[in-house]
Design an enzyme around this catalytic site. Structure first.
Site, PDB file in Angstrom:
ATOM      1  CB  SER A 311      -4.208   2.042  -0.390  1.00  0.00           C
ATOM      2  OG  SER A 311      -5.306   2.176   0.466  1.00  0.00           O
ATOM      3  CG  ASP A 322       3.638  -9.851   7.608  1.00  0.00           C
ATOM      4  OD1 ASP A 322       4.680  -9.803   6.933  1.00  0.00           O
ATOM      5  OD2 ASP A 322       3.220  -8.901   8.288  1.00  0.00           O
ATOM      6  CE  LYS A 336      -4.373   6.722   1.210  1.00  0.00           C
ATOM      7  NZ  LYS A 336      -5.246   5.867   2.027  1.00  0.00           N
TER       8      LYS A 336
END
Length: 414
Positions: A311, A322, A336
């Site tokens: 999560s 990224d 999740k």
């Protein structure tokens, strides 16, 4: 002529019967129980991510449910749970008043229990461990991420909701609960008696690690994204900067997540600019959260993740990966990628409703897929006091990565 009149009469009769079967009284005529059910239905109708409601007629479901007499509050709760169950989404659920209060405490204070973060397996629907809380009875007993919980005090978990299972494991300090556990590889089944304890939710541990290589490493372990987590991480970074650290290891292993906003604020501690996460709502509209200020440090950063990182941990790890701000080491994360919001109901209960999904800055949807680390390093089972030591293979891989001059140059250039 008589024959035509006869058929018209039948058609009118059928129409009247059909309309009466679908008719429900106006809101002003609802009982208190019907009003509570309607409130829950309306929240889901307006907020739920899937506007097909699992390919069913959501309005007709309401009509049919309100035709049944709701004798008392428990009957109303059962009707709401049946309605939510039709969505086939374990994260969208009813929280009865005690469960709702407990969930709110879980993100801000402390609780007593065994210290397990749990979820329902996306494939089997069984109860599984996301992660044990650091220093908890569950961790001391050796329970691992993705272990299956088959029974709680002799009660099979196959038909339990997440909140029912959590309620059974919580209880007064010093009392015991027995869990039947099966390893993630479906090995032997073991019954473990755990003694409940006070579970500290202080989410941050920080230390300076003076390496023989001469590179002082700042180690920060974050165990949960609670309300105070951003301030605690910022405080840890500031103290380690004063001590002259040259690089950081952020440990998100066995961190099951928590508050979305806490994950966003912690990402801003490390990022000057860039997208942190995209959210996608039921209309497919993209929203985003951005970094917009000066990061507290530009020193090289490695993030440790494993199967218990879920999560908000995945939001943070994905943002740092990224944006080229950090390298990820460890194992693929839990996977999740759904966002829930909490909604109050009029009797003190609440609903947790899936309202959006999230994507990493590179538009990776990680739900049920997880985030793959830059360097995969398996971790042998170690105790809490061995984390960050010579026997912690993932930690040592991070130290080695930070010590390499070519890697440092690559990270800094990003």
């Amino acid at each position: 002529m008589h024959k035509r009149a006869f058929w018209v009469g039948i058609l009118l009769t059928f129409q009247i019967v059909f309309l009466s079967a679908c008719w429900t009284p106006p809101a002003s005529a609802f009982t208190n129980e019907q009003q509570l059910f309607s409130q829950a239905w309306r929240i889901v109708s307006q907020a739920y991510l899937d506007d097909t409601f699992n390919s069913q007629n959501w309005w007709l479901l309401r009509q049919h449910s309100l035709q049944k007499r709701l004798q008392n509050r428990e009957a109303t709760y059962a009707a709401i749970e049946k309605m939510l169950g039709s969505l086939d989404d374990p994260f969208t659920r009813l929280l009865k008043p005690e469960q709702y209060r407990s969930l709110q405490v879980n993100t801000s204070g402390e609780l007593s229990g065994v210290g397990l973060q749990i979820a329902l397996d996306a494939e089997t629907g069984g109860l599984i461990v996301v992660a044990p809380i650091a220093g908890s009875p569950a961790e001391a007993a050796g329970i691992q991420p993705l272990d299956h919980i088959l029974e709680i005090d002799g009660q099979a978990t196959s038909e339990m909701t997440l909140d029912e299972a959590a309620s059974l494991m919580r209880g007064p300090v010093g009392t015991s609960v027995t869990l039947k556990i099966q390893g993630k590889k479906k090995g032997a089944k073991n019954s473990l008696e755990l003694v409940r304890d006070r579970i500290s939710l202080n989410p941050v541990y920080a230390a300076l690690d003076e390496q023989p290589s001469g590179v002082p490493v700042g180690y920060i372990r974050l165990t949960q994204f609670s309300a105070n987590a951003p301030a605690e991480v910022a405080h840890a970074v500031a103290e380690l900067e004063e001590k002259g650290v040259d690089s950081y290891i952020l440990d998100l292993r066995n961190n099951p997540g928590g508050l979305l906003q806490a994950g966003i604020e912690i990402a801003r501690i490390w990022l000057d600019e860039g997208t942190i996460v995209y959210t996608v709502n039921r209309q497919g509209t993209l929203g985003s959260f951005e970094a917009y200020g000066q990061a507290l440090t530009k020193d090289p950063l490695v993030v440790l993740v494993n199967q218990g990182s879920a999560s908000a941990s995945e939001i943070l790890a994905g943002a740092l990966q990224d944006n080229g701000r950090a390298k990820l080491i460890g194992e693929k994360t839990f996977g999740k990628g759904l966002i829930q919001s909490l909604f109050d109901l009029s009797d003190g209960s609440g609903l947790a409703v899936t309202v959006a999904k999230y994507e990493t800055p590179s538009h990776h949807d990680i739900n049920k897929l997880g985030i793959k680390p830059d360097l995969e390093v398996p971790l042998e089972s170690i105790s809490l006091d061995q984390v960050g030591t010579a026997v912690d293979s993932q930690y040592q891989a991070a130290v080695k990565l930070l010590a390499g001059q070519s890697v440092l140059a690559e990270v800094i250039s990003n």
